[in-house]
Write a protein that holds these residues in place. Structure first.
Motif, PDB file in Angstrom:
ATOM      1  N   UNK A  35     125.428  -1.099  -9.484  1.00 11.71           N
ATOM      2  CA  UNK A  35     124.941  -2.268 -10.080  1.00 11.71           C
ATOM      3  C   UNK A  35     123.684  -1.948 -10.746  1.00 11.71           C
ATOM      4  N   UNK A  80     124.343   0.752 -15.878  1.00 14.91           N
ATOM      5  CA  UNK A  80     123.897   0.710 -17.318  1.00 14.91           C
ATOM      6  C   UNK A  80     122.906   1.668 -17.826  1.00 14.91           C
ATOM      7  N   UNK A 136     125.028   4.821 -18.414  1.00 16.90           N
ATOM      8  CA  UNK A 136     125.640   4.696 -19.647  1.00 16.90           C
ATOM      9  C   UNK A 136     124.882   4.695 -20.863  1.00 16.90           C
ATOM     10  N   UNK A 180     134.125  -5.111 -23.991  1.00 14.59           N
ATOM     11  CA  UNK A 180     134.144  -5.544 -22.550  1.00 14.59           C
ATOM     12  C   UNK A 180     133.226  -6.853 -22.155  1.00 14.59           C
ATOM     13  N   UNK A 181     133.546  -7.816 -23.017  1.00 11.46           N
ATOM     14  CA  UNK A 181     132.973  -9.085 -22.754  1.00 11.46           C
ATOM     15  C   UNK A 181     131.137  -8.998 -23.078  1.00 11.46           C
ATOM     16  N   UNK A 182     130.723  -7.865 -23.662  1.00 11.51           N
ATOM     17  CA  UNK A 182     129.285  -8.209 -23.838  1.00 11.51           C
ATOM     18  C   UNK A 182     129.229  -7.649 -25.261  1.00 11.51           C
ATOM     19  N   UNK A 216     127.441  -5.334 -27.816  1.00 16.82           N
ATOM     20  CA  UNK A 216     127.021  -4.116 -27.841  1.00 16.82           C
ATOM     21  C   UNK A 216     126.467  -3.580 -29.238  1.00 16.82           C
ATOM     22  N   UNK A 262     133.518   1.104 -14.333  1.00 19.43           N
ATOM     23  CA  UNK A 262     132.177   1.146 -13.578  1.00 19.43           C
ATOM     24  C   UNK A 262     131.166   1.501 -14.317  1.00 19.43           C
ATOM     25  N   UNK A 321     130.990   1.333 -17.852  1.00 19.70           N
ATOM     26  CA  UNK A 321     130.951   0.752 -19.120  1.00 19.70           C
ATOM     27  C   UNK A 321     131.302  -0.839 -19.400  1.00 19.70           C
ATOM     28  N   UNK A 322     131.413  -1.263 -18.218  1.00 17.46           N
ATOM     29  CA  UNK A 322     131.944  -2.846 -18.201  1.00 17.46           C
ATOM     30  C   UNK A 322     130.898  -3.385 -17.044  1.00 17.46           C
ATOM     31  N   UNK A 323     129.893  -3.821 -17.650  1.00 18.28           N
ATOM     32  CA  UNK A 323     128.625  -4.172 -16.675  1.00 18.28           C
ATOM     33  C   UNK A 323     128.787  -5.655 -16.202  1.00 18.28           C
ATOM     34  N   UNK A 324     129.672  -6.561 -16.944  1.00 19.38           N
ATOM     35  CA  UNK A 324     129.998  -7.784 -16.500  1.00 19.38           C
ATOM     36  C   UNK A 324     130.576  -7.718 -15.004  1.00 19.38           C
ATOM     37  N   UNK A 325     131.727  -6.753 -14.971  1.00 23.54           N
ATOM     38  CA  UNK A 325     132.220  -6.577 -13.779  1.00 23.54           C
ATOM     39  C   UNK A 325     131.350  -6.702 -12.479  1.00 23.54           C
ATOM     40  N   UNK A 326     130.151  -6.272 -12.602  1.00 28.32           N
ATOM     41  CA  UNK A 326     129.271  -6.405 -11.407  1.00 28.32           C
ATOM     42  C   UNK A 326     128.824  -7.743 -11.231  1.00 28.32           C
ATOM     43  N   UNK A 350     131.608  -9.477  -9.550  1.00 27.26           N
ATOM     44  CA  UNK A 350     131.885  -9.164  -8.143  1.00 27.26           C
ATOM     45  C   UNK A 350     130.820  -9.570  -7.205  1.00 27.26           C
ATOM     46  N   UNK A 351     129.637  -9.714  -7.594  1.00 23.68           N
ATOM     47  CA  UNK A 351     128.637 -10.269  -6.672  1.00 23.68           C
ATOM     48  C   UNK A 351     128.820 -11.567  -6.713  1.00 23.68           C
ATOM     49  N   UNK A 367     138.821  -7.771 -22.353  1.00 22.78           N
ATOM     50  CA  UNK A 367     138.291  -6.354 -22.017  1.00 22.78           C
ATOM     51  C   UNK A 367     139.489  -5.348 -22.211  1.00 22.78           C
TER      52      UNK A 367
END
Lengths: 144, 266
Positions: A22, A26, A29, A88-90, A92, B59, B61-66, B69-70, B232
């Motif tokens: 977490x 980023x 990447x 992916x929902x963001x 970029x 893990x 490239x998809x930061x919205x996942x974290x 998750x939390x 996604x």
């Protein structure tokens, strides 16, 4: 307590991994992306010469204020502008290659841009050598 | 040389019945576990080849996942802790307190427990809207912490505890909270772990409430991430599903001794 050792270790591994990912995924990447600097093209004054000899008036010299693109970028054919897109929902940052840029006069370092690039567009001025059309990039922010 | 009792199992129907029962249980277990195996297998298959690129994309490239998750962990953890606190107090009161309307109130709890989510979700939505709690974290947490399921289950369990220990404790102290904490709760530990697992699993898996009560992507849960597949890349969905299973699985293996004792009662 001995029977709890394996679950404790598994829990610790999983949650520590998730916390580390977490915090650092980023950054990892972004480091793998091409890092680029972007700027709006500045406006510069170009010395212009108009040829009216066919009309019998000879040559006319003057000055014109226009957008300037560095010669090295244009000559390499790597004029990229940055655009935002969803992945992916963001939001970029991606680059788009401009092929149809019309240039006019030039000075020592720059070409005059007549059309093909908007005044508001951010052009990649550093790190464009290995880019391809549609690549995702990380924009280095100027710390000034 | 055949012994006299060689074919005894064929005459004795009990063994056959046990075999049939074991067969049914085995087939049921296979039916339940096959989707899980497929999910894990497909998380490693990209374009018909074995690959970790799905996990890499999820893990890294998809930061919205974290964030989601939390969010799921936070909602499930807070709801579980609050519910356990309320459940213990409510079940204790139902068993030891004497007040008018206790049986009717408990019947009300049982009826509420049997109502499906689809019946109560609209009143929940209207209540949250009127309280201004839509699109907030409290809008997810508050309705869930007052669930009747745990109260009913714990009440049934508390009826079987040693009443004499409570009576003996009353000779020592008048404080109800001390009796609750030092005498009653230790005897309820097994049931509490079992109920906690159900609550955690239910809250971690909830999908309707985040989809209906939340608009802000920053507040949504992992279940909405998995259910909104259009937003996604398809490669990330199976790895996300595998990681989604892990917290509840870890919860189970951490408390599985106590859970088995509690589940035997349930």
């Amino acid at each position: 307590m001995k029977s709890k050792i394996i679950p404790i270790v598994l829990c610790a591994l999983f949650y520590c991994s998730m916390i580390l990912l977490t915090l650092f995924s980023r950054r990892i990447y972004n480091n793998s992306l091409p890092n680029v600097k972007v700027e709006r093209l500045p406006k510069k004054v170009f010395s212009v010469v108009f040829d009216y000899t066919s009309m019998g008036y000879g040559y006319t010299e003057g000055e014109r204020r226009s957008m300037a693109i560095p010669k090295e970028i244009y000559d390499l054919g790597k004029i990229f502008i940055v655009e935002t897109g969803m992945k992916n929902g963001e939001e970029r940052t991606f680059v788009r290659l401009l092929n149809q840029v019309t240039i006019g006069f030039d000075d020592e370092d720059n070409y005059e841009v007549l059309e093909g690039i908007s005044e508001k567009a951010f052009v990649v001025v550093n790190g464009y050598e290995k880019l391809n059309d549609g690549d995702e990039v990380y924009v280095i922010k100027d710390k000034r | 040389m055949l012994r006299k009792d060689t074919f005894r199992f064929m005459r004795d129907g009990t063994h056959v019945k046990i075999l049939i029962l074991k067969g049914i249980i085995f087939i049921s277990a296979v039916i339940f576990i096959v989707p899980l195996i497929f999910t894990i297998a497909y998380s490693f298959i990209i374009d018909n080849t074995f690959s970790f690129s799905g996990y890499k994309e999820l893990l890294f490239d998809c930061f919205i996942f974290y964030r989601m998750f939390w969010n799921s962990m936070m909602y499930a953890g807070i709801i579980m802790l609050c519910q356990i606190f309320i459940i213990i107090l409510a079940a204790f009161s139902f068993h030891f307190a004497r007040f008018k309307g206790k049986k009717i109130l408990f019947l009300f709890y049982v009826v509420l427990m049997m109502m499906p989510l689809q019946v109560v979700i609209l009143p929940n939505y209207i209540g949250l809207r009127d309280m201004g709690l839509l699109n907030t974290r409290l809008g997810i947490i508050l309705p869930m912490i007052f669930s009747p399921f745990g109260v009913v289950v714990l009440y049934q369990y508390i009826r079987g505890i040693d009443v004499y220990s409570v009576e003996a404790a009353r000779l020592e102290t008048n404080s109800i909270f001390k009796i609750l904490i030092h005498i009653v709760v230790p005897q309820l530990k097994v049931c509490i772990y079992a109920v906690a697992l159900f609550i955690f699993s239910e809250c971690f898996n909830m999908v309707e409430q985040p989809m209906l009560f939340l608009n802000d992507e920053k507040l949504k849960t992992l279940t909405t991430f998995i259910s909104q597949s259009d937003n996604y890349n398809n490669n990330v969905l199976f790895p996300a599903s595998v990681i989604f299973i892990i917290p509840v699985f870890l919860f189970y293996i951490f408390f599985h001794d106590e859970l088995e004792k509690g589940l035997r009662f349930l």
